[in-house]
Design an enzyme around this catalytic site. Structure first.
Site, short mmCIF file in Angstrom:
data_model
loop_
_atom_site.label_atom_id
_atom_site.label_comp_id
_atom_site.label_asym_id
_atom_site.label_seq_id
_atom_site.Cartn_x
_atom_site.Cartn_y
_atom_site.Cartn_z
N LYS A 47 -5.22 -9.85 -6.14
CA LYS A 47 -6.62 -10.32 -5.14
C LYS A 47 -6.84 -9.06 -5.42
O LYS A 47 -6.96 -8.45 -5.50
CB LYS A 47 -5.53 -9.94 -3.28
CG LYS A 47 -6.61 -10.65 -2.26
CD LYS A 47 -6.03 -10.13 -1.06
CE LYS A 47 -6.54 -8.66 -0.73
NZ LYS A 47 -6.87 -7.79 0.53
N LYS B 257 -10.97 -3.99 -2.24
CA LYS B 257 -11.79 -2.91 -2.54
C LYS B 257 -10.59 -1.39 -3.54
O LYS B 257 -11.26 -0.96 -3.71
CB LYS B 257 -12.23 -2.41 -0.82
CG LYS B 257 -12.73 -3.39 -0.53
CD LYS B 257 -13.87 -2.77 0.51
CE LYS B 257 -13.23 -3.02 2.31
NZ LYS B 257 -13.00 -4.22 2.47
N LYS C 173 0.68 -1.17 0.33
CA LYS C 173 -0.04 0.37 -0.34
C LYS C 173 0.81 1.17 0.08
O LYS C 173 0.37 2.12 -0.48
CB LYS C 173 -0.78 0.21 0.90
CG LYS C 173 -2.25 -0.79 1.17
CD LYS C 173 -3.40 -0.96 1.82
CE LYS C 173 -4.26 -1.88 1.50
NZ LYS C 173 -5.26 -2.31 2.89
N1 AQP Z 1 -9.45 -11.03 -1.98
C1 AQP Z 1 -9.69 -11.90 -0.92
N2 AQP Z 1 -9.97 -12.96 -0.83
C2 AQP Z 1 -10.11 -13.26 0.41
N3 AQP Z 1 -10.61 -12.85 1.82
C3 AQP Z 1 -10.17 -11.38 1.74
N4 AQP Z 1 -10.45 -10.82 2.73
C4 AQP Z 1 -9.92 -9.64 1.83
N5 AQP Z 1 -9.54 -9.44 0.01
C5 AQP Z 1 -10.57 -11.27 0.13
C6 AQP Z 1 -10.76 -10.67 3.62
O1 AQP Z 1 -11.89 -10.40 3.79
C7 AQP Z 1 -11.71 -9.36 5.54
C8 AQP Z 1 -11.76 -7.87 5.47
O2 AQP Z 1 -10.96 -7.08 5.12
P1 AQP Z 1 -10.80 -6.47 4.83
O3 AQP Z 1 -11.60 -4.99 4.67
O4 AQP Z 1 -10.21 -5.54 6.30
O5 AQP Z 1 -9.06 -5.34 4.07
P2 AQP Z 1 -8.83 -6.23 2.85
O6 AQP Z 1 -8.11 -7.42 3.79
O7 AQP Z 1 -7.49 -5.44 2.71
O8 AQP Z 1 -9.61 -6.01 1.81
P3 AQP Z 1 -9.76 -5.09 0.43
O9 AQP Z 1 -10.53 -5.42 0.14
O10 AQP Z 1 -8.67 -5.75 0.24
O11 AQP Z 1 -9.18 -3.73 1.25
P4 AQP Z 1 -8.08 -2.52 1.02
O12 AQP Z 1 -8.75 -2.45 -0.67
O13 AQP Z 1 -9.94 -1.22 1.70
O14 AQP Z 1 -7.52 -3.14 1.95
C9 AQP Z 1 -10.44 -9.77 5.89
O15 AQP Z 1 -10.66 -10.78 6.94
C10 AQP Z 1 -9.76 -10.27 4.71
O16 AQP Z 1 -8.75 -10.58 4.68
#
Ligand code: AQP
Length: 325
Positions: free
Chosen positions: A192, A195, A112
């Site tokens: 992956k 968001k 990030k």
């Molecule tokens: N692609 C994924 N596959 C499986 N699990 C996923 N998680 C996120 N993306 C995947 C799991 O969802 C939960 C919540 O995630 P988060 O919103 O706290 O943060 P993150 O992991 O950083 O999710 P994003 O969508 O990738 O958000 P951004 O882009 O804002 O950082 C967690 O349990 C995560 O493992």
């Protein structure tokens, strides 16, 4: 009985990666572990520039989507992180004990930070707050996707470090609970589903909108023509079948792919049916909640009060053992 805790950022819509990697497991675990804690982690969502009105709306929308996905506020404790400011108090305490090098080694931080011009300290310290989120409830099981495994390691190190100085065995060493769909890829098959990368399929999107995303999605790159046999094991669409299609359908899809009996578009149509079967009831529940937003607010108010009482009890002991009260 193990204590469950998990969180999700309100940094965008709830997507199928979040759902399959974590939230679906939350729904299952609330049956076996009453009092499981599920948190919309809004303090984690302010580590970049953001609009307060948008954050407030997204926090509500995330809670509504989690309820629509099946989390039951009578079984689980659903709350918003900022309703329990003790999380940040414990995070400060953990910050004073965390080596900088450990934070700089976190893969998610490095990824990030590489995408930002000016890196804020909150991004670096994110896993320290995450350790506080978990440990303030003395939680020992954390249902998350695979991307969070390294952060959980840091939570365990944090618990060990604090315990060694202030009270052996006080904080448990939280273990990761992974689902079979521990890492869902974006439909480009490259990174992956996330968001912040804008490559998501939203849990509440219409069948038509989802189909428009599935149709051009990347499959086995070796399959140039319909007559080329495919390899389901390297196909992102097949990995989604494993999450959304019944077992006998998965086997049929794999056979049709390997024998070139079906083209990729046929395989995607069957996947779209499986996705629709799983997501249609969730969309219906979301519509009902949209008609009665007070149900979401009530669930969060009750959950926030229950979580805060638990967090305050832990902080009372932490302050006592650290000479802070
Ligand atoms: N692609 C994924 N596959 C499986 N699990 C996923 N998680 C996120 N993306 C995947 C799991 O969802 C939960 C919540 O995630 P988060 O919103 O706290 O943060 P993150 O992991 O950083 O999710 P994003 O969508 O990738 O958000 P951004 O882009 O804002 O950082 C967690 O349990 C995560 O493992």
């Amino acid at each position: 009985m193990p204590q469950i805790f998990s969180g999700i950022q309100p940094s965008g819509e709830l997507h199928i990666g979040n759902y399959l990697g974590a939230v679906k497991n939350w729904v299952a675990l609330q049956e076996t572990h009453p009092g499981a804690l599920y948190c919309v982690v809004n303090y984690h969502a302010i580590t970049g520039v953001y609009d307060p009105a948008v954050l407030r709306q997204r926090t509500f929308d995330m809670a509504r989507s989690i309820l629509a996905a099946g989390v039951d506020p009578d079984r689980a404790i659903l709350f918003v992180q900022s309703a329990v400011p003790e999380h940040t108090e414990l995070a400060w305490i953990f910050n004073t004990m965390t080596p900088l090098g450990e934070l700089e080694r976190q893969t998610q931080y490095k990824d990030k930070a590489a995408r930002q011009e000016s890196i804020l300290a909150g991004l670096l310290n994110y896993p320290v707050l995450q350790a506080a989120d978990i440990l303030i409830y003395r939680a020992d099981r954390v249902p998350v996707g695979e991307d969070q495994a390294q952060h959980l390691e840091l939570s365990r190190d944090t618990a060990r470090r604090w315990n060694a100085r202030f009270g052996e065995g006080f904080f448990p060493e939280p273990q990761t609970l992974l689902t079979p769909a521990r890492r869902i890829m974006g439909l480009d098959g490259q990174s992956k589903m996330s968001k912040s990368l804008g490559n998501t399929v939203g849990l509440l999107e219409s069948d038509e909108a989802i189909w428009q995303k599935l149709r051009p999605a990347v499959t086995d790159p070796a399959r140039q023509r319909k007559t080329d046999p495919g390899n389901p094991d390297v196909c992102n669409i097949y990995s989604l079948h494993k999450a959304f299609s019944p077992v006998d359908t998965q086997a049929h899809v794999a056979t049709q792919c390997r024998s070139a009996g079906w083209g990729c578009i046929d395989c995607k149509k069957v996947l779209a049916d499986g996705v629709s079967a799983e997501l249609t009831p969730i969309r219906r529940r979301a519509e009902l909640l949209d008609a009665e937003p007070a149900r979401v607010h009530d669930a969060l108010a009750t959950g926030g009060a229950r979580a805060r009482a638990l967090a305050q009890a832990t902080m009372g002991e932490v302050r006592e053992r650290m000479g802070l009260s």
